[in-house]
Design a protein around this motif. Structure first.
Motif, short mmCIF file in Angstrom:
data_model
loop_
_atom_site.label_atom_id
_atom_site.label_comp_id
_atom_site.label_asym_id
_atom_site.label_seq_id
_atom_site.Cartn_x
_atom_site.Cartn_y
_atom_site.Cartn_z
N ILE A 311 13.66 3.52 3.30
CA ILE A 311 12.92 2.52 2.66
C ILE A 311 12.74 1.04 2.40
O ILE A 311 11.13 0.65 1.83
CB ILE A 311 14.08 3.06 1.61
CG1 ILE A 311 14.43 4.30 1.32
CG2 ILE A 311 13.42 2.51 0.18
CD1 ILE A 311 15.20 5.11 0.26
N SER A 312 12.88 0.98 2.92
CA SER A 312 12.31 -0.85 3.51
C SER A 312 11.26 -0.86 4.04
O SER A 312 10.39 -1.72 3.60
CB SER A 312 13.46 -1.43 4.01
OG SER A 312 14.40 -1.74 3.70
N MET A 313 10.83 0.09 5.80
CA MET A 313 9.87 0.14 5.68
C MET A 313 8.88 0.15 4.83
O MET A 313 7.72 -0.28 4.92
CB MET A 313 9.59 1.47 6.96
CG MET A 313 8.46 1.30 7.95
SD MET A 313 8.37 0.12 8.34
CE MET A 313 6.41 -0.14 8.44
N ARG A 318 3.84 -0.97 1.31
CA ARG A 318 3.46 -1.51 0.00
C ARG A 318 3.61 -2.36 -0.55
O ARG A 318 2.11 -2.47 -0.73
CB ARG A 318 4.85 -0.70 -1.49
CG ARG A 318 4.04 -0.59 -2.48
CD ARG A 318 4.83 0.46 -3.72
NE ARG A 318 5.78 -0.43 -3.38
CZ ARG A 318 7.15 0.06 -4.58
NH1 ARG A 318 7.09 1.53 -4.84
NH2 ARG A 318 8.29 -0.73 -3.81
N GLU A 319 3.68 -3.19 -0.58
CA GLU A 319 3.88 -4.93 -0.13
C GLU A 319 2.43 -4.83 0.42
O GLU A 319 2.28 -6.08 -0.19
CB GLU A 319 4.58 -5.30 0.02
CG GLU A 319 6.47 -5.33 -0.78
CD GLU A 319 7.62 -5.84 0.14
OE1 GLU A 319 7.84 -6.44 1.20
OE2 GLU A 319 8.67 -5.97 -0.84
N GLU A 320 2.18 -5.05 1.16
CA GLU A 320 1.26 -4.99 2.49
C GLU A 320 -0.13 -4.41 2.12
O GLU A 320 -1.21 -4.43 2.71
CB GLU A 320 1.69 -5.29 4.27
CG GLU A 320 2.70 -5.66 3.97
CD GLU A 320 2.16 -7.00 4.92
OE1 GLU A 320 2.04 -7.27 5.49
OE2 GLU A 320 3.09 -8.05 4.95
N GLY A 321 -0.26 -3.74 0.90
CA GLY A 321 -1.35 -2.97 0.45
C GLY A 321 -1.37 -1.48 1.82
O GLY A 321 -2.99 -1.22 1.03
N PHE A 322 -1.16 -0.92 2.19
CA PHE A 322 -0.81 -0.09 2.89
C PHE A 322 -0.59 1.48 2.23
O PHE A 322 -0.74 2.50 2.61
CB PHE A 322 -0.37 0.19 4.41
CG PHE A 322 -0.49 -0.95 5.11
CD1 PHE A 322 -1.77 -0.34 6.21
CD2 PHE A 322 -0.08 -1.82 5.07
CE1 PHE A 322 -1.96 -1.11 6.86
CE2 PHE A 322 -0.28 -3.18 5.77
CZ PHE A 322 -1.39 -2.60 7.70
#
Ligand code: SME
Length: 345
Positions: A311-313, A318-322
């Motif tokens: 889930i951290s991955m 998500r944070e980096e826009g992927f």
């Protein structure tokens, strides 16, 4: 079914009416496409005594000769070439009353006078064609086209792993470990998930193994008086890996067809703790969900924080826009109870 064909005398319609259920039976008891196509060719040939009956399969940018009955035939046909390549390019049945009049007709046999070519499909794309040649002019018409298209629809469903016709899609597929050498809490969660799926009126769709969380899920569903459909590739069945209590066991030629079949039978997908196989199934169904190839809900049961690193991955992606649209295409819950509430709700 016994390998014996019943051929009736009578009109073309009467012959097809007698042949069709036998073609259906030939397709239902065997999963290997080559074996199915071989027997379909033989059954059609024995019924009608045409000049040539056989299959060409799409392999890359060519049609390649498959199982057939009749004289030697050309082995490769390009897209858009001949009657077969045109039926492929246009994804439709072609009835050719006089092959001489068909531009670009490929004459495998000089005795061929008329021809019908019916495409079949895998997941919407042409996967090959059924080709029939006659030594007489004007042999084929809409009667042949209709019956043969019906037969090819069944073959297409079989290749695509879609549910049997008339069968309601009521499955919840569970992806989880086949290993039993794991803490009891995970096995307990699997049992509870199976039981809840059954008690809520769904069929458990599973990889069908006799060990690990998979077996616990099946045991739970059976204890909940539910139905269990196990989907196993042929090599696993041969090794005796199927759980003995399966209500229905589907034999698939490959792992890919197994995963497609499980998804096709299901209205929702649940991932429980597992290893690489589970991760593969989870990521695939998330990708299919994102691409709208799987219309159901996708749930990750994070039993006792097992999936926290994953889930951290996902969060990092998500944070980096992927993550397309910024959303992770899975609902994360903590317990089987929350999973079933999300599915039912
Ligand atoms: N006539 C076909 C080629 C295949 S043979 O008939 C077996 C065609 O034009 O595509």
């Amino acid at each position: 079914m016994a390998e014996e064909l019943i051929v009736v005398e009578g009109s073309k319609e009467e012959k097809y009416a007698a042949l069709f259920p036998q073609l259906e039976a030939l397709m239902s008891y065997e999963s290997d496409p080559v074996a199915v196509m071989a027997n379909l060719s033989a059954a059609i040939m024995d019924t009608f005594k045409f000049l040539w009956v056989g299959f060409y399969n799409v392999v890359g940018d060519k049609l390649v000769l498959g199982p057939f009955q009749g004289p030697l035939a050309c082995t490769r046909i390009a897209h858009g070439k001949g009657v077969c390549g045109t039926a492929w390019a246009e994804a439709r049945t072609l009835v050719v009353p006089d092959v001489e009049a068909f531009p670009g007709h490929i004459a495998c046999s000089s005795s061929s006078r008329s021809e019908i070519v019916v495409p079949f499909f895998k997941n919407g794309a042409v996967a090959g064609v059924l080709d029939i040649d006659s030594a007489e002019l004007d042999t084929f018409d809409s009667v042949d086209a209709e019956w043969l298209e019906k037969a090819m629809t069944i073959l297409s469903e079989k290749l695509s792993g879609t549910p049997e016709r008339g069968e309601k899609r009521d499955g919840v597929v569970v992806y989880c470990a086949s290993s039993s050498e794991v803490p009891q809490k995970y096995l307990d969660a699997a049992y509870e998930m199976g039981e809840l799926i059954a008690k809520n009126g769904f069929t458990l769709v599973t990889g069908g193994g006799y060990r690990g969380l998979m077996a616990s899920t099946i045991d739970g569903a059976l204890a909940g008086k539910g139905k269990v459909t196990g989907v196993l590739p042929h090599f696993m069945l041969e090794r005796g890996w199927a759980h003995e209590g399966l209500t229905k066991c589907i034999d698939t030629p490959t792992m890919h067809v197994r995963k497609q079949t499980m998804a096709d039978l299901s209205v929702a997908a649940v991932a429980l703790p597992g290893g690489i196989g589970t991760l593969d199934e989870l990521c695939e169904i998330m990708a299919w969900s994102q691409l709208k190839l799987f219309p159901g809900k996708v749930v990750l049961v994070n039993v006792d924080g097992f999936f926290d690193p994953l889930i951290s991955m996902f969060d990092k992606m998500r944070e980096e826009g992927f993550m397309r649209g910024g959303e992770i295409p899975v609902k994360v819950v903590s317990t089987p109870q929350e999973a079933i509430e999300y599915i039912v709700g």
